[in-house]
Design a protein around this motif. Structure first.
Motif, PDB file in Angstrom:
ATOM      1  N   SER A  66      25.801   7.882  66.290  1.00 29.73           N
ATOM      2  CA  SER A  66      26.171   8.904  65.311  1.00 29.73           C
ATOM      3  C   SER A  66      25.867  10.273  65.894  1.00 29.73           C
ATOM      4  O   SER A  66      24.712  10.555  66.234  1.00 29.73           O
TER       5      SER A  66
ATOM      6  N   ILE B 285      24.646   8.515  58.106  1.00 26.89           N
ATOM      7  CA  ILE B 285      25.312   7.255  57.788  1.00 26.89           C
ATOM      8  C   ILE B 285      26.354   7.535  56.713  1.00 26.89           C
ATOM      9  O   ILE B 285      26.061   8.192  55.708  1.00 26.89           O
TER      10      ILE B 285
ATOM     11  N   ASN C 125      23.514  12.032  63.319  1.00 27.28           N
ATOM     12  CA  ASN C 125      22.418  11.228  62.764  1.00 27.28           C
ATOM     13  C   ASN C 125      22.560  11.007  61.261  1.00 27.28           C
ATOM     14  O   ASN C 125      21.602  11.150  60.498  1.00 27.28           O
TER      15      ASN C 125
END
Length: 66
Positions: free
Chosen positions: A49, A54, A52
């Protein structure tokens, strides 16, 4: 509730209201979440990612006639 107290399979509700600007254009908006170290307040790394974060879901804003 710190993650150190989480148990496998436990559901921990953490509701948040998200304000969307009145002039936000219609279309898809990604809903992202990140986690932080409680002591250092550094964002925790998420493998693969760039930011960072989700992706929880993608919501779609619709144009509402006024």
């Amino acid at each position: 509730n710190p993650t150190t107290r989480w148990e496998p399979g436990q559901v921990i509700p953490d509701p948040h209201e998200i304000e969307i600007a009145a002039d936000a254009p219609p279309g898809p908006i990604p809903l992202l979440v990140g986690m932080y170290d409680l002591v250092t307040r550094d964002r925790l790394a998420v493998p693969d990612s760039a930011d960072n974060a989700i992706l929880l879901a993608e919501i779609s804003l619709q144009d509402v006639p006024r």
